[in-house]
Design a protein around this motif. Structure first.
Motif, PDB file in Angstrom:
ATOM      1  N   GLU A 204      -1.777  36.219  22.629  1.00 60.04           N
ATOM      2  CA  GLU A 204      -2.894  36.319  21.682  1.00 60.04           C
ATOM      3  C   GLU A 204      -2.410  36.182  20.244  1.00 60.04           C
ATOM      4  N   SER A 205      -1.252  36.752  19.960  1.00 58.14           N
ATOM      5  CA  SER A 205      -0.731  36.642  18.598  1.00 58.14           C
ATOM      6  C   SER A 205      -0.412  35.191  18.273  1.00 58.14           C
ATOM      7  N   MET A 206       0.168  34.491  19.219  1.00 58.88           N
ATOM      8  CA  MET A 206       0.501  33.085  18.985  1.00 58.88           C
ATOM      9  C   MET A 206      -0.762  32.240  18.798  1.00 58.88           C
ATOM     10  N   ARG A 207      -1.833  32.620  19.475  1.00 59.80           N
ATOM     11  CA  ARG A 207      -3.100  31.907  19.274  1.00 59.80           C
ATOM     12  C   ARG A 207      -3.672  32.253  17.911  1.00 59.80           C
ATOM     13  N   GLY A 208      -3.519  33.502  17.535  1.00 61.20           N
ATOM     14  CA  GLY A 208      -4.109  33.976  16.280  1.00 61.20           C
ATOM     15  C   GLY A 208      -3.618  33.202  15.080  1.00 61.20           C
ATOM     16  N   MET A 219       8.187  26.412  21.270  1.00 66.29           N
ATOM     17  CA  MET A 219       8.617  27.809  21.268  1.00 66.29           C
ATOM     18  C   MET A 219       9.435  28.206  22.487  1.00 66.29           C
ATOM     19  N   TYR A 220      10.314  29.145  22.267  1.00 63.19           N
ATOM     20  CA  TYR A 220      11.040  29.758  23.372  1.00 63.19           C
ATOM     21  C   TYR A 220      10.132  30.779  24.027  1.00 63.19           C
ATOM     22  N   THR A 221      10.122  30.765  25.352  1.00 62.41           N
ATOM     23  CA  THR A 221       9.217  31.668  26.055  1.00 62.41           C
ATOM     24  C   THR A 221       9.995  32.605  26.959  1.00 62.41           C
ATOM     25  N   ILE A 222       9.407  33.756  27.177  1.00 63.17           N
ATOM     26  CA  ILE A 222       9.941  34.699  28.144  1.00 63.17           C
ATOM     27  C   ILE A 222       8.870  34.785  29.219  1.00 63.17           C
ATOM     28  N   THR A 223       8.963  33.889  30.181  1.00 61.43           N
ATOM     29  CA  THR A 223       7.842  33.725  31.120  1.00 61.43           C
ATOM     30  C   THR A 223       7.607  34.966  31.971  1.00 61.43           C
ATOM     31  N   ALA A 224       8.669  35.666  32.319  1.00 65.36           N
ATOM     32  CA  ALA A 224       8.502  36.826  33.200  1.00 65.36           C
ATOM     33  C   ALA A 224       7.550  37.848  32.587  1.00 65.36           C
ATOM     34  N   ASP A 225       7.514  37.907  31.262  1.00 66.98           N
ATOM     35  CA  ASP A 225       6.697  38.913  30.605  1.00 66.98           C
ATOM     36  C   ASP A 225       5.548  38.318  29.788  1.00 66.98           C
ATOM     37  N   GLY A 226       5.397  37.001  29.845  1.00 69.50           N
ATOM     38  CA  GLY A 226       4.328  36.369  29.075  1.00 69.50           C
ATOM     39  C   GLY A 226       4.520  36.518  27.578  1.00 69.50           C
ATOM     40  N   LEU A 227       5.766  36.506  27.132  1.00 69.97           N
ATOM     41  CA  LEU A 227       6.039  36.706  25.712  1.00 69.97           C
ATOM     42  C   LEU A 227       6.704  35.474  25.104  1.00 69.97           C
ATOM     43  N   TYR A 228       6.650  35.408  23.779  1.00 72.31           N
ATOM     44  CA  TYR A 228       7.210  34.273  23.057  1.00 72.31           C
ATOM     45  C   TYR A 228       8.139  34.766  21.963  1.00 72.31           C
ATOM     46  N   LEU A 229       9.251  34.076  21.777  1.00 70.04           N
ATOM     47  CA  LEU A 229      10.101  34.363  20.625  1.00 70.04           C
ATOM     48  C   LEU A 229       9.438  33.766  19.399  1.00 70.04           C
ATOM     49  N   ILE A 230       9.389  34.510  18.325  1.00 67.00           N
ATOM     50  CA  ILE A 230       8.644  34.052  17.151  1.00 67.00           C
ATOM     51  C   ILE A 230       9.377  32.918  16.432  1.00 67.00           C
TER      52      ILE A 230
END
Length: 426
Positions: A204-208, A219-230
RNA sequence: GGAAAAGUGGCAGAGUGGUUGAAUGCGACGGUCUCGAAAACCGUUAUACCCGUCAGGGUAUCGGGGGUUCGAAUCCCCCCUUUUCCGCCA
């Protein structure tokens, strides 16, 4: 994203704006076609819901009086099925509109010069005090880094991959000094509040802030947790106030924050890949403002000044470019690039980018303010700028301050931070 | 990672499958009273979208998403968040 209502009311204006940004103006037509269908569907489905609500009340009344309501119930069953169908078509159409809007760029401000490439950017001013004045041929930052033993690109490649430089010894100290100098200057001289944000954020933050959905591959992603490196601290800092409403008197809100920045730079191999010019991880102090729309362009100018003050203090030669419509990023309505001079490359390198997004991010991220206690909330304008990124600045700093004996002199203002005044060859 | 509880309007806090957009209290706003203020009393008090020139009408929203039902804040499933306890840990 753009305001659907404004797009509906001024389609030609937005088509021209999007075209000036070298994007496809037919997106506007597609949005408006879908919007027509959307409103048809809303009309149909809502009138069905109105009848259902009315009849449902009848059923309730009949049940209360112990009367038979079987035929009404049967009737409403078919109505409900119809509603379900229309609702699902409606949600498809709304998804389509939303997707189109998410992929439609912001409209450039009227003060932005028209142009089709970086060649059409306009140089606003230039500050050259301190430009490399040596009588010898300047070494580039890679060579300097090697001789001084402060930058290790090879080992960075070994432990992580190319584009992950390692700062060593006085190089690491210098990097840390720059970051601290930036933060101290912005908090004490320029009125920003410091934040130290997470380096990993959710979708959501990345969409925002507009990195998603369009720039997912950057972007680099952490798929296991659905997170992105900023890719920049802009993302966590702007999203601090996602789904929040400011009081008008609290604006302008100014933040600065350090973060490491992670960028895959997919597709840009071969371009400026030498040393620090394009890396996957770098350090940056970011400036973010939440502004009243009335004052947002004045805030943009003052943000550029805040960045310039840093460069002047460091005595780094720079120039300010006003980006033309064609070179403006997806999110920005207006943007100044700050470029620092590299004597070895014999050109200017982008070290900062200061943008006004107007309400483009605020609408996505739902960041609003109340003009008065009793008025409806409106979207704020968001701005951000690098204040600054260290890697390309480090290039300029090392190259401009190198001496004939191979040493590098540390700028006066940094010495309280580094606690050394020169870096000697190793 | 395991267990339990909870998420309702600006806040606090009720809520039975059937006029519940939602009691009540606080706050805020307007008014009466007052020289003025407080107190008291009266009234107002969400958002988004659709139709409509206006007046107004309609729809949706009780953490999010699905489902059951003629009808869901209320029943079922999944997810998220918070709190507490246990485990692990810089």
């Amino acid at each position: 994203m753009l305001d659907l209502k404004l797009v509906r009311e001024n389609p030609d204006y937005y088509k021209a704006k999007i075209e000036s940004k070298l994007d496809d103006p037919r997106k506007i037509d597609q949005i408006l076609e879908a919007d027509v269908r959307r409103r048809e569907l809303i009309g149909e489905v809502e009138s069905l819901k109105a009848t259902r609500n009315a009849v449902t009340a009848d059923i309730a009344a009949k049940k209360k009086n112990k009367e038979n309501a079987d035929h009404l119930i049967a009737e409403m069953k078919t109505v409900s099925d119809k509603i379900k169908d229309l609702d699902s078509e409606l949600s498809d159409v709304e998804t389509r509109i939303n997707d189109l809007l998410l992929y439609t760029p912001n409209a450039p401000h009227d003060s932005v010069p028209k142009g089709s490439s970086a060649a059409d950017n306009v140089e606003v001013r230039r500050w050259e005090t301190g430009t490399f004045a040596g009588t010898f041929k300047p070494l580039d930052h890679i060579e300097l880094g090697k001789r001084l033993g402060i930058l290790d690109f090879e080992r960075g490649a070994k432990i992580s991959g190319s584009g992950f430089p390692v700062y060593v010894g006085k190089g690491a100290a210098l990097e840390r000094a720059l970051i601290n100098f930036f933060l101290d200057t912005h908090t004490t001289n320029h009125g920003y509040k410091e934040v130290f944000p997470p380096f990993v954020v959710n979708e959501e933050s990345m969409r925002g802030t507009g990195q998603l959905p369009k720039f997912a591959e950057d972007m680099y992603t952490i798929t296991a947790d659905g997170l992105y490196l900023i890719p920049t601290a802009e993302v966590p800092i702007t999203n601090l106030h996602r789904n929040e409403t400011f009081k008008a008197e609290d604006l302008t809100v100014r933040y600065c924050g350090y973060s490491a920045c992670f960028r895959r730079e997919a597709g840009s191999y071969g371009k400026e890949t030498k040393g620090f010019l394009r890396v996957h991880q770098f350090n940056k102090v970011e400036l973010v403002k939440f502004a009243n729309p009335e004052g947002s362009y004045a805030e943009l100018e003052s943000m550029v000044n805040d960045v310039e003050n840093i460069l002047k203090a460091l005595k780094v030669p720079y120039r300010i470019l006003l980006l033309c419509t064609g070179d403006l990023s997806f999110n920005a309505a207006k943007c100044y690039d700050v470029e620092v001079w590299s004597p070895a490359e014999n050109k200017y390198l982008e070290a900062s980018s200061c943008s006004n997004f107007q309400d483009f991010q605020a609408r996505r991220a739902n960041i609003r303010f109340k003009p008065d206690a009793n008025s409806k909330p409106e979207f704020v304008h968001t701005l951000n700028g690098s204040g600054l990124a260290t890697s390309r600045l480090m290039v300029s700093l090392l190259e401009n301050n190198q001496n004939a004996d191979g040493s590098v002199t540390i700028p006066e203002v940094l010495r309280p931070y580094t606690r050394f005044s020169t870096i000697e060859p190793a």
